[in-house]
Design a protein around this motif. Structure first.
Motif, short mmCIF file in Angstrom:
data_model
loop_
_atom_site.label_atom_id
_atom_site.label_comp_id
_atom_site.label_asym_id
_atom_site.label_seq_id
_atom_site.Cartn_x
_atom_site.Cartn_y
_atom_site.Cartn_z
N LEU A 1 8.79 -97.81 49.89
CA LEU A 1 9.09 -98.37 49.18
C LEU A 1 8.66 -98.99 47.66
N GLN A 2 7.75 -100.49 48.93
CA GLN A 2 6.68 -100.67 47.32
C GLN A 2 6.53 -100.50 46.32
N GLU A 3 5.66 -98.74 46.67
CA GLU A 3 4.65 -97.90 46.15
C GLU A 3 5.85 -97.34 45.28
N LYS A 4 6.42 -96.90 45.39
CA LYS A 4 7.90 -96.17 44.76
C LYS A 4 7.89 -96.99 43.39
N TYR A 5 8.56 -98.24 44.07
CA TYR A 5 9.06 -99.22 43.09
C TYR A 5 8.51 -100.34 42.66
N LYS A 6 7.24 -100.46 42.92
CA LYS A 6 5.88 -101.40 42.30
C LYS A 6 6.15 -101.68 41.28
N ASP A 7 6.74 -101.43 39.89
CA ASP A 7 6.95 -102.04 38.51
C ASP A 7 8.54 -102.83 38.97
N ASN A 8 9.31 -102.91 39.28
CA ASN A 8 10.38 -103.60 39.44
C ASN A 8 10.78 -103.61 40.68
N PHE A 9 10.04 -103.70 41.26
CA PHE A 9 10.71 -104.20 43.34
C PHE A 9 9.35 -105.42 43.15
N VAL A 10 9.77 -105.92 44.55
CA VAL A 10 9.14 -106.44 45.34
C VAL A 10 9.25 -106.75 46.79
N ILE A 11 8.41 -106.72 47.59
CA ILE A 11 8.56 -107.56 48.78
C ILE A 11 7.90 -108.37 49.81
N TYR B 1 22.12 -111.81 45.83
CA TYR B 1 22.55 -111.87 46.69
C TYR B 1 23.29 -109.78 46.74
N SER B 2 22.56 -109.23 47.14
CA SER B 2 23.17 -107.52 47.07
C SER B 2 23.88 -107.03 48.45
N THR B 3 23.19 -107.16 49.64
CA THR B 3 23.20 -106.38 50.57
C THR B 3 21.84 -106.55 51.70
N HIS B 4 22.45 -106.19 52.67
CA HIS B 4 21.22 -107.00 54.02
C HIS B 4 21.21 -105.92 54.94
N TYR B 5 20.57 -106.14 55.52
CA TYR B 5 20.12 -105.22 57.10
C TYR B 5 19.79 -106.29 58.07
N VAL B 6 19.90 -106.22 59.34
CA VAL B 6 19.74 -106.33 60.33
C VAL B 6 19.10 -104.81 60.96
N GLY B 7 18.09 -105.15 62.12
CA GLY B 7 17.22 -104.38 62.87
C GLY B 7 16.19 -103.22 62.40
N ALA B 8 16.55 -102.03 62.78
CA ALA B 8 15.46 -100.77 62.21
C ALA B 8 17.02 -100.34 61.33
N ILE B 9 16.32 -99.64 59.70
CA ILE B 9 17.19 -99.14 58.96
C ILE B 9 16.32 -98.06 58.45
N PRO B 10 16.83 -97.15 58.07
CA PRO B 10 16.22 -95.64 57.85
C PRO B 10 15.87 -96.44 56.07
N GLU B 11 14.09 -96.09 55.64
CA GLU B 11 13.87 -95.96 54.53
C GLU B 11 15.28 -95.57 53.14
N GLU B 12 15.86 -94.16 53.80
CA GLU B 12 16.82 -93.56 52.29
C GLU B 12 17.59 -94.16 52.43
N MET B 13 18.38 -95.88 53.21
CA MET B 13 19.54 -96.10 52.49
C MET B 13 19.18 -97.59 52.04
N ASP C 1 16.30 -97.14 49.88
CA ASP C 1 16.39 -96.62 48.61
C ASP C 1 17.32 -96.82 47.98
N ALA C 2 18.27 -96.34 48.62
CA ALA C 2 20.00 -96.35 47.61
C ALA C 2 20.21 -97.35 47.46
N ASP C 3 20.22 -98.09 48.05
CA ASP C 3 20.65 -99.59 47.68
C ASP C 3 19.82 -100.24 46.47
N ILE C 4 17.99 -100.24 46.86
CA ILE C 4 17.44 -100.29 45.56
C ILE C 4 17.96 -99.68 44.42
N LYS C 5 17.89 -97.99 44.20
CA LYS C 5 18.65 -97.87 42.85
C LYS C 5 19.86 -98.18 42.06
#
Length: 182
Positions: A93-103, A161-173, A175-179
């Motif tokens: 995810l960091q690589e995919k959105y490197k210009d507009n996103f930071v972890i 704040y947009s959303t949160h995730y607890v535990g292991a979350i699928p990358e696709e989920m 990714d969809a929230d980042i979009k």
């Protein structure tokens, strides 16, 4: 047969629910991340010594140096299996959105040297920021408390704040929230 089934269920629960950290006194309460907080500054330090000033704002946090970027704050430990399992997904995810996103990964372990964390980064080919300071625990408290890890909070470009995730979350989920917030 019953033994293997019970072992499978226990392993699945650990993976999908994350690790519990008994050191954390506050309860995980994601709704607190939505509430207005007084303006507070927390200075995180990454493993290279760079400071990240985090300021509480209405319904979120601003991250100095990362204005106009979507920020994913990842609370983790190096000993947590689900935390380690999500590293390749976070790297992607960091690589995919490197210009507009930071972890910004916030380590919640005491007495870990930056050398140990740098070895962990190198071993896992981590391409995002990891902070290691006593202030990490203050941020965890300000975010509503952290009882289970991994715990991640997604903030939009304005720090809201947009959303949160607890535990292991699928990358696709994620990714969809980042979009959605880009």
């Amino acid at each position: 047969m019953k033994f293997w089934f019970a072992l499978f269920i226990a392993s699945s629960m650990l993976f999908f629910n994350g690790c519990s950290s008994e050191k954390k006194k506050a309860d995980t309460n994601a709704s607190n991340a939505n509430k207005e907080t007084k303006s507070e500054k927390i200075v995180l330090q990454d493993v290279s010594g760079k400071e990240i000033v985090v300021t509480s704002v209405d319904k979120g946090f601003s991250f100095a140096g990362f204005e106009n970027k979507v920020v994913l704050v990842n609370f983790f430990t190096t000993w947590c299996p689900p935390c380690k399992a999500e590293i390749p997904h976070l790297n992607s995810l960091q690589e995919k959105y490197k210009d507009n996103f930071v972890i910004i990964s916030v380590l919640l372990e005491e007495n870990k040297s930056n050398e140990e964390i740098n070895s962990f980064i190198k071993y896992n080919n981590i391409n995002y920021i990891i902070t290691n300071s006593i202030e990490n625990f203050k941020l965890a408290q300000s975010a509503g408390g952290v009882k289970n890890i991994p715990l991640m909070f997604l903030y939009d470009k304005n720090g809201k704040y947009s959303t949160h995730y607890v535990g292991a979350i699928p990358e696709e989920m994620i990714d969809a929230d980042i979009k959605k917030v880009l």
